[in-house]
Design an enzyme around this catalytic site. Structure first.
Site, PDB file in Angstrom:
ATOM      1  N   GLU A 502       0.932  -1.319  -0.069  1.00  8.77           N
ATOM      2  CA  GLU A 502      -0.130  -0.039  -0.011  1.00  8.77           C
ATOM      3  C   GLU A 502       0.892   1.440  -0.082  1.00  8.77           C
ATOM      4  OE1 GLU A 502      -3.332   0.172   2.612  1.00  8.77           O
ATOM      5  OE2 GLU A 502      -4.160  -1.869   1.912  1.00  8.77           O
TER       6      GLU A 502
HETATM    7  C1  LIG Z   1       3.276  -9.717   0.638  1.00 14.54           C
HETATM    8  C2  LIG Z   1       2.578  -8.807  -0.319  1.00 14.54           C
HETATM    9  C3  LIG Z   1       1.264  -8.481  -0.627  1.00 14.54           C
HETATM   10  C4  LIG Z   1       0.925  -7.649  -1.795  1.00 14.54           C
HETATM   11  N1  LIG Z   1      -0.338  -7.621  -2.015  1.00 14.54           N
HETATM   12  C5  LIG Z   1      -0.713  -6.864  -3.052  1.00 14.54           C
HETATM   13  C6  LIG Z   1      -1.872  -7.084  -3.531  1.00 14.54           C
HETATM   14  O1  LIG Z   1      -2.976  -7.598  -2.905  1.00 14.54           O
HETATM   15  N2  LIG Z   1      -2.487  -6.268  -4.626  1.00 14.54           N
HETATM   16  C7  LIG Z   1      -1.596  -5.708  -5.350  1.00 14.54           C
HETATM   17  O2  LIG Z   1      -1.835  -5.045  -6.380  1.00 14.54           O
HETATM   18  N3  LIG Z   1      -0.164  -5.596  -4.955  1.00 14.54           N
HETATM   19  C8  LIG Z   1       0.112  -6.026  -3.981  1.00 14.54           C
HETATM   20  N4  LIG Z   1       1.446  -6.051  -3.428  1.00 14.54           N
HETATM   21  C9  LIG Z   1       2.449  -5.083  -4.131  1.00 14.54           C
HETATM   22  C10 LIG Z   1       2.921  -4.008  -3.281  1.00 14.54           C
HETATM   23  O3  LIG Z   1       1.844  -2.972  -3.337  1.00 14.54           O
HETATM   24  C11 LIG Z   1       4.208  -3.763  -4.065  1.00 14.54           C
HETATM   25  O4  LIG Z   1       4.969  -4.653  -3.546  1.00 14.54           O
HETATM   26  C12 LIG Z   1       4.676  -2.237  -3.802  1.00 14.54           C
HETATM   27  O5  LIG Z   1       3.848  -1.317  -4.633  1.00 14.54           O
HETATM   28  C13 LIG Z   1       6.169  -1.966  -4.139  1.00 14.54           C
HETATM   29  O6  LIG Z   1       6.488  -2.560  -5.502  1.00 14.54           O
HETATM   30  P1  LIG Z   1       7.801  -3.526  -5.514  1.00 14.54           P
HETATM   31  O7  LIG Z   1       7.703  -4.598  -4.660  1.00 14.54           O
HETATM   32  O8  LIG Z   1       7.895  -3.773  -6.800  1.00 14.54           O
HETATM   33  O9  LIG Z   1       8.702  -2.317  -5.215  1.00 14.54           O
HETATM   34  P2  LIG Z   1       9.662  -1.330  -6.125  1.00 14.54           P
HETATM   35  O10 LIG Z   1       8.653  -0.497  -6.985  1.00 14.54           O
HETATM   36  O11 LIG Z   1      10.560  -2.101  -6.967  1.00 14.54           O
HETATM   37  O12 LIG Z   1      10.409  -0.339  -5.104  1.00 14.54           O
HETATM   38  C14 LIG Z   1      11.430  -0.915  -4.397  1.00 14.54           C
HETATM   39  C15 LIG Z   1      12.067   0.263  -3.559  1.00 14.54           C
HETATM   40  O13 LIG Z   1      12.254   1.718  -4.228  1.00 14.54           O
HETATM   41  C16 LIG Z   1      11.520   2.732  -3.654  1.00 14.54           C
HETATM   42  N5  LIG Z   1      10.905   3.558  -4.659  1.00 14.54           N
HETATM   43  C17 LIG Z   1      10.337   3.137  -5.973  1.00 14.54           C
HETATM   44  N6  LIG Z   1      10.106   4.309  -6.600  1.00 14.54           N
HETATM   45  C18 LIG Z   1      10.671   5.461  -5.739  1.00 14.54           C
HETATM   46  C19 LIG Z   1      10.470   6.701  -5.878  1.00 14.54           C
HETATM   47  N7  LIG Z   1      10.161   7.398  -6.698  1.00 14.54           N
HETATM   48  N8  LIG Z   1      11.239   7.326  -4.570  1.00 14.54           N
HETATM   49  C20 LIG Z   1      11.664   6.819  -3.522  1.00 14.54           C
HETATM   50  N9  LIG Z   1      11.644   5.497  -3.377  1.00 14.54           N
HETATM   51  C21 LIG Z   1      11.102   4.807  -4.495  1.00 14.54           C
HETATM   52  C22 LIG Z   1      10.258   1.894  -3.033  1.00 14.54           C
HETATM   53  O14 LIG Z   1       9.861   2.665  -1.857  1.00 14.54           O
HETATM   54  C23 LIG Z   1      10.997   0.601  -2.351  1.00 14.54           C
HETATM   55  O15 LIG Z   1      11.682   1.024  -1.229  1.00 14.54           O
HETATM   56  C24 LIG Z   1       1.783  -6.923  -2.476  1.00 14.54           C
HETATM   57  C25 LIG Z   1       3.095  -7.016  -1.946  1.00 14.54           C
HETATM   58  C26 LIG Z   1       3.459  -7.791  -1.209  1.00 14.54           C
HETATM   59  C27 LIG Z   1       5.314  -8.069  -0.674  1.00 14.54           C
END
Ligand SMILES: Cc1cc2nc3c(=O)[nH]c(=O)nc-3n(C[C@H](O)[C@H](O)[C@H](O)COP(=O)(O)OP(=O)(O)OC[C@H]3O[C@@H](n4cnc5c(N)ncnc54)[C@H](O)[C@@H]3O)c2cc1C
Length: 815
Positions: A502
Site C-alpha cells: 500500500e
Molecule cells: C506480501 C505482499 C502483498 C501484496 N499484496 C498486493 C495485492 O494484494 N495487490 C497488489 O496489487 N499488490 C500487492 N502487493 C504489491 C505491493 O503493493 C508492491 O510490492 C509495492 O507497490 C512496491 O512495489 P515493488 O515491490 O515492485 O517495489 P519497487 O517499486 O521496485 O520499489 C523498490 C524500492 O524502491 C522505492 N522506490 C520506488 N520508487 C521510488 C521513488 N520514486 N522514490 C523513492 N523511492 C522509490 C520503494 O519505496 C521501495 O523501497 C503486495 C506486495 C507484497 C510484498
C-alpha cells in the site's frame, strides 16, 4: 527600561497580527504607523529613520499598488512559474487531487486551530461492534495458533477459514443492507489490531477484503446490478476477492502497468456483446491463489473507436470470476514469515463483457482515480491497525518478560540499557495508538484525509519495525529460537510486508507525504499553479497576482509567528488546555509556524525541482508527520480525561515528537541548497538555537516502569489486543509468570532480608521444604514461591526439536 517597553509592545503587535492572519496590506499599515510613532517619540535618530522609511517605502509601495506589483513582481514570477512548472501526468494529478485535507492542513498552515482537533468526537464503538470484538473476534483469536498456521499448514486451518466466512469477517465494510456488518473505520481498525496481536497471517487475510479491493470499489463505483450480485456474496464469504494491480514491470509506479484490455465485440454466452480482450501478468496478489473473483487493473484501449473518439482510455478496473477460461491463478508466493495466501496470476486475450468493468462502460479509464480515492482512506486503517496491534503486543509482553527474566540477580528491565529500549517501546506504543485512533475518527467523520493516511501508513509500520526490533533485543535468544513458544519472531519476519505494501515506505516518505501535502494543504500553491496554467492568459495573470499577494501575507505572518514564538520559546502561542500538557500545544504551534515558513520559502526557491529533492522532501515529511503524531497524543490524553498516571507516556510522546520535528527542520537548513539563505532562515526558525531535547532518563524510566508491572495505565496502553493469562498459551504464559512473580515477591524480599538464600548445592524445591519445616515460610508462601519459579521457567523456555524436526524448522526459517 523604556526600550524594553517598546520591544514588548512591538512583540505584542507582531503576535496580534500573526494571530489575526493579517494581510500584507495590514502589515504595511502597521509598520508605517510604527515608524511614525518611533519618529515622533524620538526613538529613531534622523539618519536611521530615513534609511528605515526608504527601505519600507521601496518595499511597501510596489507590493501594495496592484499595477506596480504586477509589473515588478507577479508578471515576472508568473513567467518563471510557467517555465519551471514540471509537467504533471494525469495519474500524478489524480493522486495529488484525491481525498480531502483535514488536521494536517492546520499543521501545514502554521497556525493550528486547536478547537478543530479537540472537537473531534472521542473514539467509541457501537454496542454491536463491541459485542463483535468481545464475541467472534475473541473466539477467532482463541482458535489461532500462529505456529501451526505459519510452520505446519502454511495456511489458516479449514475451521478458521469457515469461522471467518460464517461470522462475516470479510464483510466488515459492507453495509448491513447487503448482508455485511457495516462497521465504522474504528471498529474495522480494532478488529485488525486485535487479530494482529495474535497472528499477522490471520490479520492480513481478514484485512485485505476490507481494505482496497472489490468490495470498496463496488460500494463507491459499482453499478446497482454489480452491488446486488457481489456484495451479499462477498459479505457471506461465498466469494473470496483479491485485487491485482502490481506486476513484474510496475510496482511503486503502478500507473505504468503494461496490462491491456482492447475494446472489441465477441460472442459471449451465446450472443455477441461489447467487451474487452484483456492480457495481464500480475504478482504479489494477496488472496489471489484462493480468490473466486479477481479485481483487475489494466489499461483500456479502443483502437476501433467502438466506444468513442479516444484510443487510449486509461486505467480501468474490472471484476473477473477466476473460473473464466484463460485466467491462470492459484500458484503461491511465500512472503517472509507469513502464511496468508499470496501469488501471481495472468491471462492472455481473456474476453470480458463490458458489464464486468466496475461501474460499467462509463468507468472505462476511470480506474486510477477510483484506486487513489479508495486508497486515500483505506491505507489509514488496516496497516496502521496491524502495526499498532504488534506494537501493543510487544509493549505488553516485553515488559512482562523483562520483569521475569533475571540476570546478575536483577530483572533485566531494571538495567538502564534495557530500560532505554523499554521506554522506546512504551512511548511508541502510545504514539501509534493515538495516531491510529485519531485517523480512524477522521475517516468515520467522512474525511478521506490523503496526507494523514500516508503519514500513519508510514509511521505506524515504521513504529512497528522499531518496537519489534527493540523487543527482539530485549528477549535475546528467547526471541530468536523459533517454535510454538515464540510469539515474536514471526512478527519480526513480517515487518517488511507492512513496510512494502500500500505504498512502499521510502516512496511514501520521500515523495508522497510532503509532495501531496504541499499541493493539498498549502492555502495558495494550487491557486497559483492553476492560475499559471490557465489557458486564458489575462484571467490567469489576474488570479496569479491575487494569490501571490495573499501568499505574501501568509509568508510574512508565519515568519513573524515563527520568530516571536521562537524567541519566547512558544510561551506566547495559544494553548487550548491548562495543566501539564499546555506547553506542548504551545511548542507544537511554534514548530508549525516554523515549518510553514520554511516549507514556503523552500517551495518558492526550488519550485518544481523539489520533486527530485527527495531528501529534503523526506525531512519535511518527517516534520509534518511528527507534528501529527504529537497532536494525536495530546488529543488522546485529553480524550482519556488527562489521567495523572498517563502523563509520562504523553510527555515522552510529545518530547520525542518535537525533538524529531526540530531535527528534521535542522537537517533541512543544514542541507539547504542556498547556504546564505539557509543561514538567514535559521535565524527565523531557530532564533535561540535548537532547544528541544530527547526525553530525558528520568522520563524514560517512568515510561519503562509502566511496562514492568500490571496497572491500569499498562492495561490502557495495551487495550484492545488479545490478552491471556493462560499458562498454556505462548503470550499468556509470560503474563502468568509476571503475576505469580509479583505474588511471591513480598516473601522473596522477606527471605532476602533474613539472608535466607538457596544454597548452590541444594535443589530449589528441597530448600523450600526445609524453609517450611523451619517455619521460615508457611505452606501457602512456599507454594507461591514454587509456582513463581515454575512459571518463570516456562516463560523463559524456548522450543527444541528432535534432529529431524529441527532440520524442518530451519528449512522453514530459511524459506
Ligand atoms: C506480501 C505482499 C502483498 C501484496 N499484496 C498486493 C495485492 O494484494 N495487490 C497488489 O496489487 N499488490 C500487492 N502487493 C504489491 C505491493 O503493493 C508492491 O510490492 C509495492 O507497490 C512496491 O512495489 P515493488 O515491490 O515492485 O517495489 P519497487 O517499486 O521496485 O520499489 C523498490 C524500492 O524502491 C522505492 N522506490 C520506488 N520508487 C521510488 C521513488 N520514486 N522514490 C523513492 N523511492 C522509490 C520503494 O519505496 C521501495 O523501497 C503486495 C506486495 C507484497 C510484498
Amino acid at each position: 527600561m523604556g526600550w524594553l517597553v517598546w520591544i514588548g509592545l512591538l512583540g505584542a503587535v507582531v503576535v496580534g497580527l500573526a494571530r489575526l492572519r493579517a494581510s500584507f496590506l495590514t502589515w504595511s499599515l502597521v509598520v508605517a504607523s510604527g515608524l511614525l510613532v518611533a519618529g515622533l517619540a524620538d526613538l529613531l535618530a534622523p539618519l536611521p529613520g530615513l534609511v528605515a522609511w526608504t527601505v519600507f517605502l521601496l518595499v511597501a509601495i510596489p507590493l501594495n499598488v496592484p499595477a506596480l506589483r504586477r509589473m515588478l513582481l507577479s508578471e515576472p514570477m508568473l513567467a518563471r512559474t510557467r517555465a519551471v512548472l514540471p509537467p504533471m501526468s494525469q495519474t500524478e494529478r489524480d493522486a495529488i487531487e484525491s481525498g480531502t485535507v483535514w488536521w494536517e492542513a492546520e499543521l501545514f498552515g502554521g497556525d493550528p486551530r486547536w478547537e478543530r482537533l479537540l472537537r473531534v468526537a472521542p473514539p467509541t464503538l457501537t454496542p454491536e461492534e463491541q459485542a463483535f470484538l468481545d464475541g467472534p473476534v475473541e473466539e477467532l483469536c482463541n482458535m489461532l495458533n500462529d505456529w501451526e498456521i505459519t510452520h505446519e499448514l502454511n495456511d489458516l486451518p479449514p475451521d478458521v477459514w469457515d469461522f471467518i466466512k460464517q461470522k462475516r469477517f470479510f464483510g466488515m465494510i459492507i453495509p448491513q443492507e447487503f448482508g455485511g456488518l457495516g462497521f465504522s473505520a474504528l471498529a474495522h481498525s480494532e478488529v485488525v489490531m486485535k487479530l494482529a496481536s495474535r497472528s499477522v497471517s490471520a490479520a492480513v487475510t481478514v484485512m485485505v477484503p476490507n481494505s482496497l479491493g472489490p468490495a470498496e470499489l463496488l460500494l463507491h463505483y459499482g453499478t446497482e446490478d454489480q452491488k446486488r450480485h457481489y456484495l451479499p456474496r462477498l459479505a457471506k464469504g461465498e466469494e473470496i476477492p483479491c485485487f491485482a494491480l502490481t506486476g513484474p514491470w510496475a510496482g511503486s509506479d503502478a500507473g505504468s502497468i503494461p496490462d491491456r484490455g482492447v475494446v472489441c465485440k465477441q460472442r459471449f454466452q451465446g450472443r455477441e456483446v461489447l467487451g474487452l480482450r484483456v492480457t495481464w501478468e500480475k504478482r504479489y496478489i494477496t488472496l489471489g491463489p484462493v480468490a473466486t473473483v479477481l479485481g483487475l487493473a489494466f489499461k483500456a484501449y479502443d483502437p476501433d473507436h467502438l466506444v468513442g473518439d479516444r484510443e487510449e482510455l486509461g486505467i480501468t478496473c474490472a471484476l473477473i470470476p477466476t473460473n473464466t477460461p484463460g485466467v491462470h491463478i492459484g500458484r503461491r508466493h511465500y512472503p517472509t514469515g507469513a502464511a496468508f495466501q499470496n501469488g501471481p496470476n495472468s491471462g492472455q486475450d481473456v474476453f470480458i463483457p463490458m458489464e464486468w468493468v466496475i461501474g460499467g462502460q462509463q468507468n472505462l479509464g476511470r480506474g486510477w482515480r477510483m484506486l487513489v480515492e479508495s486508497l486515500s482512506a483505506g491505507r489509514g486503517i488496516s496497516l496502521p491497525a496491524l502495526g499498532t496491534g504488534s506494537g501493543k503486543l510487544v509493549a505488553r509482553v516485553t515488559g512482562a518478560y523483562a520483569r521475569v527474566r533475571e540476570q546478575f540477580k536483577v530483572p533485566i528491565g531494571r538495567f538502564e540499557g534495557v530500560e532505554e529500549a523499554l521506554a522506546r517501546i512504551g512511548g511508541w506504543a502510545y504514539l501509534m495508538d493515538a495516531a491510529r485512533l485519531l485517523t480512524a475518527a477522521a475517516v468515520d467523520a467522512g474525511e478521506k484525509p490523503a496526507v494523514t493516511t500516508a503519514i500513519v501508513k508510514y509511521h505506524l509500520t515504521e513504529g512497528m519495525r522499531r518496537v519489534v526490533d527493540d523487543a527482539m533485543d530485549v528477549h535475546g535468544g528467547r526471541g530468536i529460537c523459533m517454535g510454538p513458544a515464540n510469539y515474536l519472531a514471526r512478527v519480526h519476519q513480517t515487518v517488511p510486508i507492512s513496510i512494502t505494501v500500500e505504498g512502499a515506505n521510502i516512496l511514501t516518505r520521500s515523495m508522497i507525504i510532503f509532495g501531496q501535502g504541499a499541493m493539498r494543504c498549502h492555502p495558495y500553491l494550487v491557486r497559483e499553479i492553476r492560475a499559471a496554467t490557465d489557458p486564458d492568459p489575462v484571467a490567469g495573470a489576474e488570479a496569479f497576482d491575487q494569490a501571490l499577494f495573499a501568499h505574501m501575507g501568509f509568508t510574512l505572518t508565519n515568519a513573524a509567528r515563527s520568530l516571536v514564538y521562537g524567541l519566547t520559546r512558544g510561551r506566547l502561542a495559544p494553548a487550548p488546555v491548562m495543566g501539564a500538557t499546555a506547553k506542548y500545544y504551545q511548542r507544537l504551534a511554534r514548530m508549525s509556524a516554523a515549518f510553514a515558513f520554511l516549507a514556503d520559502l523552500t517551495l518558492l526557491f526550488l519550485g518544481g525541482s523539489l520533486k527530485r529533492r527527495e531528501k529534503l522532501s523526506g525531512r519535511f515529511a518527517d516534520a509534518l508527520s511528527f507534528m501529527y503524531l504529537c497532536s494525536a497524543s495530546l488529543k488522546r490524553f485529553q480524550d482519556n480525561g488527562q489521567p495523572e498516571a498517563e502523563l509520562p507516556l504523553v510527555e515522552w510522546a510529545c518530547k520525542y515528537s518535537l525533538y524529531q520535528v526540530q531535527n528534521a527542520l535542522d537537517e533541512i537548513l543544514r542541507n539547504f541548497p542556498a547556504r546564505t539563505l539557509g543561514q538567514f532562515l535559521r535565524l527565523i526558525v531557530f532564533p535561540l538555537g535548537r532547544r528541544f531535547r530527547y526525553p530525558n532518563d528520568a522520563l524514560g524510566h517512568a515510561v519503562a516502569s509502566v511496562l514492568l508491572a500490571p496497572s491500569d495505565v499498562r492495561d490502557r496502553l495495551t487495550s484492545g489486543i488479545y490478552c491471556s493469562e493462560d499458562p498454556a498459551d505462548p503470550t499468556g504464559r509470560v503474563e502468568y509468570a509476571l503475576r505469580r512473580l509479583l505474588e511471591a515477591e513480598p516473601v522473596e524480599r522477606r527471605l532476602r532480608s533474613a539472608r535466607e538464600v538457596c544454597p548452590p548445592h541444594v535443589a530449589y524445591d528441597d530448600w523450600l521444604d526445609d524453609l517450611v519445616k523451619r517455619r521460615v515460610v508457611d505452606a501457602g508462601e512456599a507454594r507461591a514461591l514454587r509456582e513463581s519459579r515454575r512459571a518463570t521457567r516456562a516463560a523463559i523456555d524456548v522450543d527444541d526439536f528432535p534432529p529431524s524436526r529441527a532440520h524442518e524448522a530451519a528449512a522453514d526459517v530459511a524459506a
